[in-house]
Design an enzyme around this catalytic site. Structure first.
Site, mmCIF file in Angstrom:
data_model
loop_
_atom_site.group_PDB
_atom_site.id
_atom_site.type_symbol
_atom_site.label_atom_id
_atom_site.label_comp_id
_atom_site.label_asym_id
_atom_site.label_seq_id
_atom_site.Cartn_x
_atom_site.Cartn_y
_atom_site.Cartn_z
ATOM 1 N N HIS A 150 31.772 41.530 41.092
ATOM 2 C CA HIS A 150 32.792 41.437 40.051
ATOM 3 C C HIS A 150 32.457 40.395 38.997
ATOM 4 O O HIS A 150 33.223 40.204 38.062
ATOM 5 C CB HIS A 150 34.116 41.079 40.714
ATOM 6 C CG HIS A 150 33.992 39.841 41.549
ATOM 7 N ND1 HIS A 150 33.299 39.832 42.727
ATOM 8 C CD2 HIS A 150 34.406 38.578 41.350
ATOM 9 C CE1 HIS A 150 33.315 38.618 43.226
ATOM 10 N NE2 HIS A 150 33.974 37.831 42.404
ATOM 11 N N ASP A 313 35.375 47.551 40.980
ATOM 12 C CA ASP A 313 34.671 46.424 40.364
ATOM 13 C C ASP A 313 33.237 46.774 39.967
ATOM 14 O O ASP A 313 32.844 47.940 39.994
ATOM 15 C CB ASP A 313 34.676 45.229 41.319
ATOM 16 C CG ASP A 313 33.780 45.456 42.521
ATOM 17 O OD1 ASP A 313 33.609 46.627 42.918
ATOM 18 O OD2 ASP A 313 33.238 44.482 43.054
ATOM 19 N N ASP A 315 30.261 46.645 41.294
ATOM 20 C CA ASP A 315 29.389 47.443 42.174
ATOM 21 C C ASP A 315 30.179 48.444 43.019
ATOM 22 O O ASP A 315 29.619 49.056 43.934
ATOM 23 C CB ASP A 315 28.557 46.533 43.078
ATOM 24 C CG ASP A 315 29.404 45.648 43.965
ATOM 25 O OD1 ASP A 315 30.549 45.327 43.584
ATOM 26 O OD2 ASP A 315 28.933 45.274 45.052
ATOM 27 N N ASP A 317 32.664 48.203 45.235
ATOM 28 C CA ASP A 317 33.161 48.007 46.600
ATOM 29 C C ASP A 317 34.592 47.474 46.641
ATOM 30 O O ASP A 317 35.255 47.530 47.669
ATOM 31 C CB ASP A 317 32.214 47.139 47.450
ATOM 32 C CG ASP A 317 31.951 45.776 46.846
ATOM 33 O OD1 ASP A 317 32.497 45.479 45.768
ATOM 34 O OD2 ASP A 317 31.176 45.004 47.464
ATOM 35 N N GLU A 399 40.157 42.923 53.303
ATOM 36 C CA GLU A 399 40.200 41.536 52.858
ATOM 37 C C GLU A 399 41.149 41.407 51.683
ATOM 38 O O GLU A 399 41.293 42.335 50.884
ATOM 39 C CB GLU A 399 38.821 41.074 52.412
ATOM 40 C CG GLU A 399 37.801 41.058 53.514
ATOM 41 C CD GLU A 399 36.499 40.450 53.017
ATOM 42 O OE1 GLU A 399 36.302 39.265 53.265
ATOM 43 O OE2 GLU A 399 35.719 41.149 52.376
ATOM 44 N N GLU A 400 41.722 40.215 51.572
ATOM 45 C CA GLU A 400 42.639 39.965 50.467
ATOM 46 C C GLU A 400 41.932 40.076 49.114
ATOM 47 O O GLU A 400 42.570 40.272 48.094
ATOM 48 C CB GLU A 400 43.305 38.590 50.608
ATOM 49 C CG GLU A 400 42.386 37.401 50.888
ATOM 50 C CD GLU A 400 41.411 37.074 49.809
ATOM 51 O OE1 GLU A 400 41.799 37.128 48.648
ATOM 52 O OE2 GLU A 400 40.250 36.755 50.134
HETATM 53 C C1 G16 Z 1 32.300 39.254 48.501
HETATM 54 C C2 G16 Z 1 32.296 39.570 49.959
HETATM 55 C C3 G16 Z 1 33.692 39.689 50.463
HETATM 56 C C4 G16 Z 1 34.482 38.436 50.123
HETATM 57 C C5 G16 Z 1 34.433 38.207 48.639
HETATM 58 C C6 G16 Z 1 35.107 36.951 48.183
HETATM 59 O O1 G16 Z 1 32.818 40.330 47.792
HETATM 60 O O2 G16 Z 1 31.612 40.771 50.202
HETATM 61 O O3 G16 Z 1 33.623 39.894 51.830
HETATM 62 O O4 G16 Z 1 35.801 38.559 50.527
HETATM 63 O O5 G16 Z 1 33.086 38.122 48.241
HETATM 64 O O6 G16 Z 1 34.373 35.876 48.587
HETATM 65 P P1 G16 Z 1 34.653 34.442 48.037
HETATM 66 O O7 G16 Z 1 36.106 34.168 48.314
HETATM 67 O O8 G16 Z 1 33.718 33.592 48.828
HETATM 68 O O9 G16 Z 1 34.383 34.422 46.562
HETATM 69 P P2 G16 Z 1 32.061 40.930 46.554
HETATM 70 O O10 G16 Z 1 32.939 42.044 46.084
HETATM 71 O O11 G16 Z 1 31.967 39.783 45.570
HETATM 72 O O12 G16 Z 1 30.729 41.346 47.065
#
Ligand code: G16
Length: 579
Positions: A150, A313, A315, A317, A399-400
């Site tokens: 993102h 977002d 990519d 996911d 996840e939140e």
């Molecule tokens: C990544 C991880 C997720 C995590 C998120 C937020 O998402 O794959 O499991 O919840 O980061 O992480 P943080 O709170 O450490 O920024 P993505 O979508 O950025 O790949």
């Protein structure tokens, strides 16, 4: 045709026959004698900052463009994973700035390191869940995904790279730690010189002894989605006049949305917005939340709004789900999906169990309890779900941070979550708001919000965290208005499958009534530090369910401010983003 590549064009095959003719094509392609290549070993010096974060190595594009920076990291991955000679790799990315250049470099390093074949998404494109799907379907020796998720793109934006293991999921910490260790000692990398691989043409090429197969980026993923959801029911829903707006945020899911929503499900063309992928995401921030997807939010909150809104977002996911004038928190979305899973074709046999990251609200725990299935609490990071899914302990995870997914792949999956909602809506004939509110009436509402303080100086952010940790002993059992602190800790997780232990995964202040305040530093940013504050309170009384989350949580927010001294220590009066 250059000396190194032999294109076996598919022009002789009808595109529809492409997949059924796959093995025939391969035979034709590989009949050609392989060319002998001379590979070079290039001396290099280590960079000391190549430590993968929550999800791979994410840095500014300019950092990746430094001579040898990407090369060092890719060689470190290959040295760490020790792929057998002739192994197959999956490769693709979210199309952001530097994606194409990086793919070319990785192909040349893969050839020099003895890979036998690389499956590359056409144009270098594979959404993260699609890459996971390809790794699993074709049983490749994992894959490399190029994405900073993102985070903004473009020459001044971010780039990222991560290795996913053979199950299709992000490499676990023992692998990422080994990559980091190697990256700090690396003295050379192997590469071959060559002209550019034509990434846009489906077909098979040869680079030395390595085959490069350019595959359709959306086909395998779309087939998987069609196998899980009742496309006929969703088609009928669209035919009945149901209106949707999907925002791809000029990121990777545009072509996937065209194929799935328009071609396969018959949604009208104006159901999609921002579906042309751009290397800089149209100068936007491809993060599907209330702040960065405001264009979509405005549409869903306008008069005559569509019935359903969704975004994904950079990519592909992450996902955000909206109803007409209604926002579904990711934690609630996970709970609703779990509660309704049996209605959906691919999940009609029920769930093995569910898992959520620690800061995610406990809404899904209540559903698990009612369904009498296990519920696991893991640290933030999709990689922690992999072992549970591989061991058949859980079917759904969430996840939140706008991530939801299941064991169909080993990544969270934005379009999958949107299809799940569409399938539920098609069957229940209720609005999004009705579905969520009835869910709250049955299970109670876990009122939830996350406040992000972005781009803080690292020492100040770590100062806040250290201060909170130091306060633990003085606040335990203390009374703050109607809240009594039950316990405080720094979350630590022991993987029940392999016994690995992950410490310091977020500070928890747990209250007697089940409310929680959590602080942690993001592991995905590339500049400064992002401090996240997560707030959760449980409201069983349905008469109080309509209240705005910020109002319902106002007392907890004040307690969090007073314990953490965020305002005093950072000088910030308000968070950068509230979701
Ligand atoms: C990544 C991880 C997720 C995590 C998120 C937020 O998402 O794959 O499991 O919840 O980061 O992480 P943080 O709170 O450490 O920024 P993505 O979508 O950025 O790949």
């Amino acid at each position: 045709m250059n000396a190194f590549f032999r294109l076996k064009s598919l022009s002789g095959f009808k595109k529809s026959a492409y997949y059924s003719n796959q093995s025939a094509i391969n035979k034709i392609a590989f009949r050609e004698k392989s060319l002998n290549m001379k590979f070079t070993t290039v001396p290099t010096k280590p960079f000391l900052d190549q430590k993968p974060g929550t999800s791979g190595l994410r840095k500014k594009v300019k950092t990746f463009q430094q001579p040898n920076y990407l090369e060092n990291f890719v060689q470190s991955i290959f040295d760490a994973i020790k792929a057998p000679q002739g192994a197959t790799l999956t490769l693709g990315g979210d199309g952001r700035f530097y994606n194409r250049e990086a793919i070319q470099i990785i192909l040349r390093i893969a050839a020099a390191n003895g890979f036998g074949k690389v499956l590359v998404g056409q144009g270098g494109i594979l959404s993260t869940p699609a890459a996971s799907c390809v790794i699993r379907k074709y049983k490749t020796f994992g894959g490399i995904i190029l994405s900073a998720s993102h985070n903004p793109g473009g020459p001044e934006g971010d780039f990222g790279i991560k290795y996913n293991i053979e199950n299709g999921g992000p490499a676990p910490e023992k692998v990422t730690e080994s990559i980091f260790t190697i990256s700090k000692q690396i003295s050379s990398y192997k590469i071959t010189e060559s002209e550019e691989v034509p990434l846009d043409n489906l077909g098979t090429y040869e680079l030395g002894k390595m085959q490069i197969q350019i595959i359709d980026s959306v086909y395998d993923y779309s087939e998987l989605m069609e196998s899980l959801f009742d496309f006929d029911a969703i088609k009928k829903l669209f035919k009945s006049g149901f209106r949707m707006k999907f925002d791809a945020m000029h990121a990777v899911t545009g072509p996937y949305a065209e194929e799935i929503f328009i071609k396969r499900l018959g949604a009208s063309k104006d159901s999609l917005m921002n579906c042309i992928p751009l290397p800089d995401f149209g100068n936007g921030h491809p993060d599907p939340n209330l702040t960065y997807a405001h264009e979509l939010v405005d549409i869903l909150y306008a008069e005559n709004a569509p019935d359903f809104g969704a975004a994904s977002d950079g990519d592909g996911d992450r996902n955000m789900i909206l109803g007409r004038h209604f926002f579904v928190t990711p934690s609630d979305s996970l709970a609703v999906i779990a509660a309704n899973a049996r209605l959906v074709k691919g999940y009609s046999k029920g769930l093995l169990g569910v898992a959520r990251s620690m800061p995610t609200s406990a809404a899904v725990d209540k559903v698990a309890e009612a369904l009498q299935i296990p519920c696991y609490e893991t640290p933030t990071g999709w990689k922690f779900f992999g072992n549970l899914m591989d061991a058949d302990k859980v079917t759904l995870c969430g996840e939140e941070s706008f991530g939801t997914g299941s064991n169909h792949v080993r990544e969270k999956d934005g379009l999958w979550a949107i299809l799940f909602w569409l399938n539920i809506l098609a069957i229940k004939s209720q609005s999004v708001e009705q579905i969520v509110k009835r869910h709250w009436t049955q299970y109670g509402r876990n009122v939830y919000s996350r406040h992000d303080y972005e781009d803080l100086p690292i020492e100040i952010a770590t100062g806040v965290i250290n201060h909170i940790r130091d306060s633990f002993s003085s606040i335990t059992a203390r009374v703050f208005g109607k809240y009594v602190v039950k316990s405080c800790d720094d979350f630590s997780y022991t993987d029940s499958i392999d016994g690995s232990v992950s410490t310091k995964q977020g500070l928890r202040i747990l209250f007697v009534d089940g409310s929680r305040i959590i602080f942690r530093l993001s592991g995905t940013g590339t500049e400064g530090a992002t401090l996240r504050l997560y707030l959760e309170a449980f409201e069983p009384d349905s008469a109080k369910h309509d209240i705005d989350a910020q109002i319902a949580l106002s007392e907890l927010i004040s307690i969090a401010m007073s314990i953490s001294e965020i305002k005093e220590r950072t000088g910030r009066d308000i968070p950068t983003v509230i979701t």
